[in-house]
Design a protein around this motif. Structure first.
Motif, PDB file in Angstrom:
ATOM      1  N   ASP A  79       0.840  -1.211   0.000  1.00 30.28           N
ATOM      2  CA  ASP A  79       0.000   0.000   0.000  1.00 30.28           C
ATOM      3  C   ASP A  79       0.869   1.253   0.000  1.00 30.28           C
ATOM      4  O   ASP A  79       0.641   2.193  -0.777  1.00 30.28           O
ATOM      5  CB  ASP A  79      -0.921   0.027   1.220  1.00 30.28           C
ATOM      6  N   TYR A  80       1.862   1.257   0.883  1.00 32.83           N
ATOM      7  CA  TYR A  80       2.755   2.416   0.960  1.00 32.83           C
ATOM      8  C   TYR A  80       3.539   2.577  -0.344  1.00 32.83           C
ATOM      9  O   TYR A  80       3.720   3.701  -0.838  1.00 32.83           O
ATOM     10  CB  TYR A  80       3.718   2.253   2.138  1.00 32.83           C
ATOM     11  N   ALA A  81       3.981   1.457  -0.912  1.00 34.46           N
ATOM     12  CA  ALA A  81       4.698   1.517  -2.188  1.00 34.46           C
ATOM     13  C   ALA A  81       3.813   2.092  -3.282  1.00 34.46           C
ATOM     14  O   ALA A  81       4.272   2.887  -4.116  1.00 34.46           O
ATOM     15  CB  ALA A  81       5.184   0.120  -2.589  1.00 34.46           C
ATOM     16  N   ASN A  82       2.536   1.720  -3.289  1.00 35.30           N
ATOM     17  CA  ASN A  82       1.618   2.241  -4.299  1.00 35.30           C
ATOM     18  C   ASN A  82       1.426   3.748  -4.154  1.00 35.30           C
ATOM     19  O   ASN A  82       1.356   4.475  -5.154  1.00 35.30           O
ATOM     20  CB  ASN A  82       0.263   1.535  -4.196  1.00 35.30           C
ATOM     21  N   ILE A  83       1.341   4.223  -2.924  1.00 38.15           N
ATOM     22  CA  ILE A  83       1.173   5.660  -2.682  1.00 38.15           C
ATOM     23  C   ILE A  83       2.409   6.423  -3.162  1.00 38.15           C
ATOM     24  O   ILE A  83       2.300   7.439  -3.866  1.00 38.15           O
ATOM     25  CB  ILE A  83       0.906   5.938  -1.192  1.00 38.15           C
ATOM     26  N   THR A 107      10.535   1.315  -6.432  1.00 37.16           N
ATOM     27  CA  THR A 107       9.597   1.381  -5.314  1.00 37.16           C
ATOM     28  C   THR A 107       8.658   0.174  -5.286  1.00 37.16           C
ATOM     29  O   THR A 107       8.433  -0.441  -4.241  1.00 37.16           O
ATOM     30  CB  THR A 107       8.769   2.674  -5.395  1.00 37.16           C
ATOM     31  N   LYS A 108       8.101  -0.160  -6.462  1.00 37.56           N
ATOM     32  CA  LYS A 108       7.197  -1.306  -6.528  1.00 37.56           C
ATOM     33  C   LYS A 108       7.932  -2.604  -6.215  1.00 37.56           C
ATOM     34  O   LYS A 108       7.397  -3.480  -5.529  1.00 37.56           O
ATOM     35  CB  LYS A 108       6.554  -1.373  -7.912  1.00 37.56           C
ATOM     36  N   LEU A 109       9.142  -2.738  -6.710  1.00 39.22           N
ATOM     37  CA  LEU A 109       9.937  -3.923  -6.430  1.00 39.22           C
ATOM     38  C   LEU A 109      10.206  -4.034  -4.929  1.00 39.22           C
ATOM     39  O   LEU A 109      10.055  -5.115  -4.342  1.00 39.22           O
ATOM     40  CB  LEU A 109      11.261  -3.865  -7.197  1.00 39.22           C
ATOM     41  N   GLY A 110      10.586  -2.920  -4.317  1.00 38.13           N
ATOM     42  CA  GLY A 110      10.859  -2.936  -2.887  1.00 38.13           C
ATOM     43  C   GLY A 110       9.638  -3.321  -2.073  1.00 38.13           C
ATOM     44  O   GLY A 110       9.702  -4.178  -1.187  1.00 38.13           O
ATOM     45  N   GLY A 111       8.499  -2.682  -2.354  1.00 38.32           N
ATOM     46  CA  GLY A 111       7.285  -2.987  -1.605  1.00 38.32           C
ATOM     47  C   GLY A 111       6.893  -4.452  -1.728  1.00 38.32           C
ATOM     48  O   GLY A 111       6.524  -5.097  -0.736  1.00 38.32           O
ATOM     49  N   GLN A 128      14.610  -9.081   6.224  1.00 36.43           N
ATOM     50  CA  GLN A 128      15.975  -8.610   5.972  1.00 36.43           C
ATOM     51  C   GLN A 128      16.492  -9.074   4.615  1.00 36.43           C
ATOM     52  O   GLN A 128      17.332  -8.406   3.997  1.00 36.43           O
ATOM     53  CB  GLN A 128      16.924  -9.069   7.085  1.00 36.43           C
ATOM     54  N   THR A 129      15.990 -10.212   4.111  1.00 35.51           N
ATOM     55  CA  THR A 129      16.402 -10.694   2.794  1.00 35.51           C
ATOM     56  C   THR A 129      15.957  -9.733   1.701  1.00 35.51           C
ATOM     57  O   THR A 129      16.679  -9.484   0.730  1.00 35.51           O
ATOM     58  CB  THR A 129      15.816 -12.094   2.522  1.00 35.51           C
ATOM     59  N   GLY A 130      14.750  -9.173   1.857  1.00 34.39           N
ATOM     60  CA  GLY A 130      14.259  -8.190   0.902  1.00 34.39           C
ATOM     61  C   GLY A 130      15.159  -6.973   0.841  1.00 34.39           C
ATOM     62  O   GLY A 130      15.478  -6.464  -0.250  1.00 34.39           O
ATOM     63  N   TYR A 131      15.598  -6.517   2.022  1.00 32.59           N
ATOM     64  CA  TYR A 131      16.484  -5.351   2.049  1.00 32.59           C
ATOM     65  C   TYR A 131      17.863  -5.690   1.486  1.00 32.59           C
ATOM     66  O   TYR A 131      18.495  -4.852   0.838  1.00 32.59           O
ATOM     67  CB  TYR A 131      16.597  -4.811   3.479  1.00 32.59           C
ATOM     68  N   THR A 132      18.328  -6.911   1.705  1.00 33.05           N
ATOM     69  CA  THR A 132      19.618  -7.320   1.135  1.00 33.05           C
ATOM     70  C   THR A 132      19.588  -7.245  -0.382  1.00 33.05           C
ATOM     71  O   THR A 132      20.516  -6.725  -1.022  1.00 33.05           O
ATOM     72  CB  THR A 132      19.966  -8.755   1.577  1.00 33.05           C
TER      73      THR A 132
END
Length: 454
Positions: free
Chosen positions: A47-51, A403-407, A420-424
């Motif tokens: 949701d935050y990524a979409n905003i 942004t979309k990939l991160g969210g 933490q794997t997502g942030y890596t």
């Protein structure tokens, strides 16, 4: 009697610095309040990524037209229009629930599925903010080309671009405290209102150099000395209108656009996701994130200014401005590699990733000061804002994808208990992006090759 100043161009640089500070103050308020707003309105990472992606998408599309609008209206009135719109958009965030309710009702009336009111309202507000903010860099780079000789443009760009870092520093020092004392709505209103103050000073102090009564003849000559050499005669041509589609036929345009596409999203990732990263990884939020973010963004201010100065070292050794910039940008592109160590060393202290990401973000600002200036190296003044707009659109699209990939990654790995794997994964992308971008630019435009037929 009109007073003449010997270095009036730096007054203009100061105004650009102020505007860029306000620009980043306005866009960062949401990220600082994201943990609180996510809890209050039950937003997921997606949701935050979409905003935030709405801001980036509208910013990207608007950049394409912002440059044309700035070229058409002129730097003075184009900049005034841009900051009026984005200040209005910043204040609108405070009324997002009202805006969202109206928007959701309209969607329901036309038969489109309902969007949660809070998400709809913030999306509309971010869209208005993105539309207005798209005018900042085309106008600022155009003003820099008007008021500075080529040898000083990257330094001037680095100085005014450091306003983005000052805005990023001031935001965590003020926004959480304002929100705590008076509510999150007030934070959006007070920060958004600053832009209207800037408009007064810009209206009073800015005119094109040839119409600027405060500019001495000596300084005017100094600004334009490198514009009248035989090699740069085409930069004085204003006899025909720049055809936008024609700009797409130049490798120089695509080099700038590729560099922006691959790297702009990295800066926005640092800007929009760091507060949530500190919460997710180290349980820091509210006032706890003030000092780490202030330190990190203080580092980036030095990166911006030093990055702007760096090409001058090579210019003094006899390199032309473009080749000097490319040499500087390659060295700068090596620094983000330290971000690869952010996660492995995070167990020591949250200060380790903060400092390492600070180095990477500083390198971005140094990179940004130089990639913007490659446009004024290659294109006539009348085309600069348009090319900046094209590259800005590419950067905005890159930002949406990041942004979309991160969210998506954060929600996916959070569900598995390994966020933490997502942030890596995201930090690996951040570390390598600049070297990839440099090789694209170098392959498209390996040597100084200014445009002579516009």
């Amino acid at each position: 009697m009109n007073i003449k100043y010997k270095n009036y161009r730096w007054t203009i640089c100061g105004l650009l610095f102020f505007a860029t500070t306000v620009n980043y103050l306005d866009r960062q308020v949401l990220s600082l309040l994201a943990p609180r707003l996510s809890e209050e309105f039950h937003w997921s990472n997606t949701d935050y990524a979409n905003i935030t992606a709405v801001f980036q998408f509208i910013y990207a599309i608007s950049m394409l037209f912002a440059g044309r609008i700035i070229d058409k209206l002129g730097t003075k009135w184009g900049y005034l229009s841009a900051i009026f719109v984005w200040s209005l958009g910043a204040i609108m965030h405070a009324y997002s629930l009202v805006v969202g309710e109206v928007f959701s009702n309209v969607l329901a009336w036309v038969g489109i599925g309902a969007v949660p009111i809070s998400i709809a309202g913030f999306m509309i507000s971010r869209a208005v903010l993105g539309f207005g903010e798209s005018g900042n860099f085309p106008a600022a780079i155009k003003a820099t080309a008007e008021y500075f000789p080529k040898k000083e443009r990257s330094l001037a760009t680095g100085i005014f671009n450091s306003g983005s870092n000052v805005g990023a520093i001031l935001a965590p020092l003020t926004v959480p405290l304002i929100a705590l004392k008076w509510g999150w709505e007030t934070a959006f209103i007070l920060v958004g209102a600053i832009g209207f103050l800037w408009m007064f000073f810009w209206f009073i102090f800015y005119e094109k150099p040839e119409n600027q009564k405060r500019l001495s003849k000596e300084e005017f000559k100094y600004i334009n000395d490198d514009e009248i050499s035989k090699a740069d005669v085409p930069f004085q041509s204003n006899s025909s209108k720049v055809v936008w589609l024609k700009l797409l036929g130049y490798k120089q345009t695509w080099a700038f656009a590729a560099g922006k596409f691959l790297t702009d999203g990295i800066w926005w990732f640092f800007l929009f996701w760091l507060p949530k990263y500190l919460e997710a990884q180290f349980n820091l939020k509210g006032a706890d994130i003030v000092l780490p973010l202030a330190v990190l963004y203080s580092m980036t201010m030095f990166g911006s200014i030093l990055g702007g100065w760096f090409p001058m070292y090579f210019i003094k050794k006899g390199y032309n401005s473009y080749d000097a910039r490319l040499k500087a940008m390659f060295i700068i592109a090596l620094f983000p590699l330290v971000v690869l160590l952010a996660q492995p060393l995070g167990h020591i202290s949250y200060w380790m990733p903060v400092l390492l990401i600070g180095i990477g973000a500083s390198a971005h600002q140094a990179w940004s000061a130089n990639i913007f200036t490659t446009v004024s190296d290659m294109f006539p003044k009348k085309a600069i804002a348009s090319v900046i707009g094209i590259g800005g659109m590419a950067g905005g699209i890159g930002g949406v994808l990041v942004t979309k990939l991160g969210g998506g990654l954060f929600d996916y790995y959070a569900a598995l208990g390994h966020i933490q794997t997502g942030y890596t994964i995201m930090f690996v992308i951040c570390a390598l992006a600049y070297l990839v971008a440099w090789f694209f630019i170098k392959s498209l435009v390996p040597k100084y090759n200014p445009i002579n037929d516009l």
